[in-house]
Design a protein around this motif. Structure first.
Motif: not given
Length: 264
Positions: A71-77, A79-85, A118-124, A183-190
């Motif tokens: 698994i790559g660096p945690r910051l990479h994943f 950042s990807v989750l935040i970018a998708i959001f 803040v909630c998005t950052g905590l969840l990601a 939300g459905a599209i985001a769930a698939v990408l996440f």
């Protein structure tokens, strides 16, 4: 040296042959400790598996081994989750317009959008931690989704007024219908990101993923919808996140049952 010292050394595993002079002197005069040490030594030797048994156990263990990609660096994943959001929420606002910003006060806009950020950052962050077994969590993943939904409900109830409005169900359904597809599209990408990790609790991770995906729709609706009635926001905006959490939890439960049947 006395019996208590011998017992303590046995419990700590520090009593090993060859024994010190003090231990030898004590055991020569103490039949109880001599018998205890002899019995434990005999039991340890008897429990040792044979070399053939060790080879058999090793072959059974390595039979299911297969190479995995680290698994790559945690910051990479993260950042990807935040970018998708951000991209999906921005796309939803682009399609529908940012009408809510025009009617909200600066305080309302800053607090509700800040709370969502803040909630998005905590969840990601929690989800990226769950991708790697053994990671420590600032907030227990079992409590985080419930805490976030409760905190957002309190913020909405404090910022906006509860009023009677006509065509309540029609307005709510219109916002739900706009937020659920995002939300459905985001769930698939996440999930395409999270599947690269080693998820040990599918139900818990599914609930957090569903909530993060639902917050995509909630965030887009908060920027788009000019209806500032607290009841409408709780039901139709935050409702997208609650629905995503529920669906994600049950999908995770189903996945856990399929991986480890029978399901309790």
């Amino acid at each position: 040296m006395n019996c208590r010292h011998i017992d303590k050394m046995l419990a700590e595993g520090s009593l090993a042959s060859p024994f010190s002079t003090e231990v030898e002197d004590h055991m020569r005069g103490c039949a109880r400790c001599r018998a205890l040490v002899t019995a434990l030594a005999t039991s340890a030797l008897a429990d040792q598996p044979s070399p053939a048994m060790l080879r058999h156990i090793e072959s059974r263990i390595v039979a299911d081994y297969h190479p995995v990609r680290p698994i790559g660096p945690r910051l990479h994943f993260f950042s990807v989750l935040i970018a998708i959001f951000v991209c999906l929420a921005g796309f939803g606002v682009y399609l529908r317009g940012a009408f809510a910003i025009r009617v909200m006060s600066p305080l309302q806009a800053a607090v509700i959008l800040g709370a969502l950020a803040v909630c998005t950052g905590l969840l990601a962050s929690s989800l990226t931690q769950q991708m790697v077994p053994g990671r420590r969590h600032w907030i227990p993943p079992r409590l985080l989704p419930l805490g976030i939904m409760f905190a957002l409900a309190v913020v909405i109830a404090a910022l906006f007024d509860f009023r009677q409005e006509q065509h309540f169900l029609e307005r709510d359904w219109a916002c739900l219908r706009n937020g659920i597809p995002l939300g459905a599209i985001a769930a698939v990408l996440f999930w395409l990101v999270l599947r690269r990790g080693a998820i040990l609790s599918p139900a818990m991770t599914g609930a957090a993923t569903g909530l993060l995906a639902g917050l995509v729709g909630t965030s887009a609706l908060e920027i788009h919808c000019p209806n500032l009635h607290a009841g409408h926001i709780l039901v139709s905006h935050l409702g997208v996140a609650v629905l995503g959490t529920t669906v994600g939890f049950f999908i995770g439960m189903a996945a856990a049952c399929e991986i480890n049947p029978p399901c309790p």
